[in-house]
Design an enzyme around this catalytic site. Sequence first.
Site, PDB file in Angstrom:
ATOM      1  CE  LYS A 137     -56.084   4.569  11.825  1.00 53.04           C
ATOM      2  NZ  LYS A 137     -55.821   4.953  13.236  1.00 53.04           N
ATOM      3  CB  SER A 158     -58.930   3.813  15.094  1.00 54.11           C
ATOM      4  OG  SER A 158     -57.692   4.486  14.981  1.00 54.11           O
ATOM      5  CB  SER A 202     -55.666   4.153  17.244  1.00 53.51           C
ATOM      6  OG  SER A 202     -56.914   4.618  17.685  1.00 53.51           O
TER       7      SER A 202
END
Lengths: 64, 471
Positions: free
Chosen positions: B82, B157, B181
């Site tokens: 990420k 997210s 997330s």
Amino acid sequence: MSVSPELLLTVARELSGLSLDPAHLEPVVPQLSAQLAGLAALDELDLETVEPAIVLRTDLEGQP
Amino acid sequence: VSTAELTRLSIAEAAERLRRRALSPVELTEAYLARIQADDPDVRAFITVLADAARADAKTAEAEMSRGQYRGPLHGIPVGLKDIIQTRGVRTTCGSRILATWVPDTDATVASRLARAGAILLGKLNCHEFAYGPTGVNAHHGTPRNPWGADRMPGGSSSGSGVAVAAGLCAGALGTDTGGSVRIPASLCGIVGLKTTYGRVSRAGVVPLAWSLDTIGPMTRTVADAGLMLGAIAGPDPADPGSAGVGVPDYTADLGAGIRGLRIGLARSVFFEHLQADVRVAVEAAARALEGLGAALQECALPRMRHAGAALFAIISAEAMAYHEPLLAKHAAAYGPDVRSRLLAGQFVLATQYLKAQRARRVIAAEVDQALTAVDALLLPTTPVPAPRCGDHEVTLDGVTQDVRAWLTRCTRPFNLTGHPVLSLPCGLTREGLPVGLSLVGRRFDEATLLRIGQAYERVSPLRGQVPPLA
């Protein structure tokens, strides 16, 4: 509870020294309003003797 | 072996072939790079692809293996990170416009630990701007395409992580989880996501959203793979003040032990209200399947849990704004509107409200700890709805209309507040063909039991072996 973009603008400027675009604060009002009731409801929990979860724990060496 | 076949292998399967030298890390890496080159322009899972570096690392891994220097099950495995996880010499955008050209000079601890384990970094993965949103919609870098439906939210997210793993563009990925997330994109994209115990995995070098809530965890196609990745990244780190001095077990040791005799709790009064009908059917079926595998189901009461959302709002809002205040003062117009307004809301949380939330946090966490003395895990849906459409702002369930963000985080955010580990894994499809996520909540630092339950369930899951239609 009445929250307006103007109030938020004043609070940000006078208390935090943050100069904000009033248009950026308009969507904040409904978010805050929606959350304030939930925060007030935390009083339903019996918190009188409860310390915040951020209280530091000392480790074995006595350091925070 | 075809590219398609190589990129559907689990980490464990690929590792076994690599270890036996029946597969080369160069061949595996090239297969993933080919998939990325062909599909990522449409899928938008990656913000930065590191093709040259990945090829070089794969050759190094191959040379090491040929000398008998096998580092373990992640050696030669292509992964993604990420893009809020710092990487030395590689831009780390945080899914934002503001940091679009920021190149850190250090690696996050988790990045260096994966590299030490021999993993091959394919690139940096798209995410909701500054990890502050559960939809995965990103106006700056494009919204990653959910492989189960092009018009559906990927979830956030860690949206790029969820999509890349589900679509076969990397073997595994790391996400971060502050309110759901890791688990939300895992649920919406039909993969496994592990929200680790707070303190289990170092946050050092990961751009914070909320210091007291942030966790890092693996996102994979199988439960065993999540255990393999966790084993590589878990453990104490003096660079993270929140890191716990707790030893790391072998997460694969008891994976196949079965679940006979384990007790699983269902808090129906909290987590089974207002569920989309197909989600309820799939999660109830999963509970019965676990019962069929020998677990004992029992009802749990968590009466204080209904306050978790309000407490989390105060904490995440205040902490996120405290971090972002200097950036917002200079670049407010460069933030996306949704993230900017959520951040600004934190400017108006009073210190007394923040501390009240932190006091509430202690009693809510104690309630979950108490429940987990009677059962080995709690079972609940990960999200009460399957992937909403990308343009949806509100969702109505049982006549209740709420912001889509509130629905998506309803079952996930409480456990960031309490710090417990949660494993999300797919448990079925809706009639529209969208995946449903099942969550298992465990005792602090007992990710191993969750993986054991998850592994047992995975063998009977109706989604076992299914590939998304757009993958």
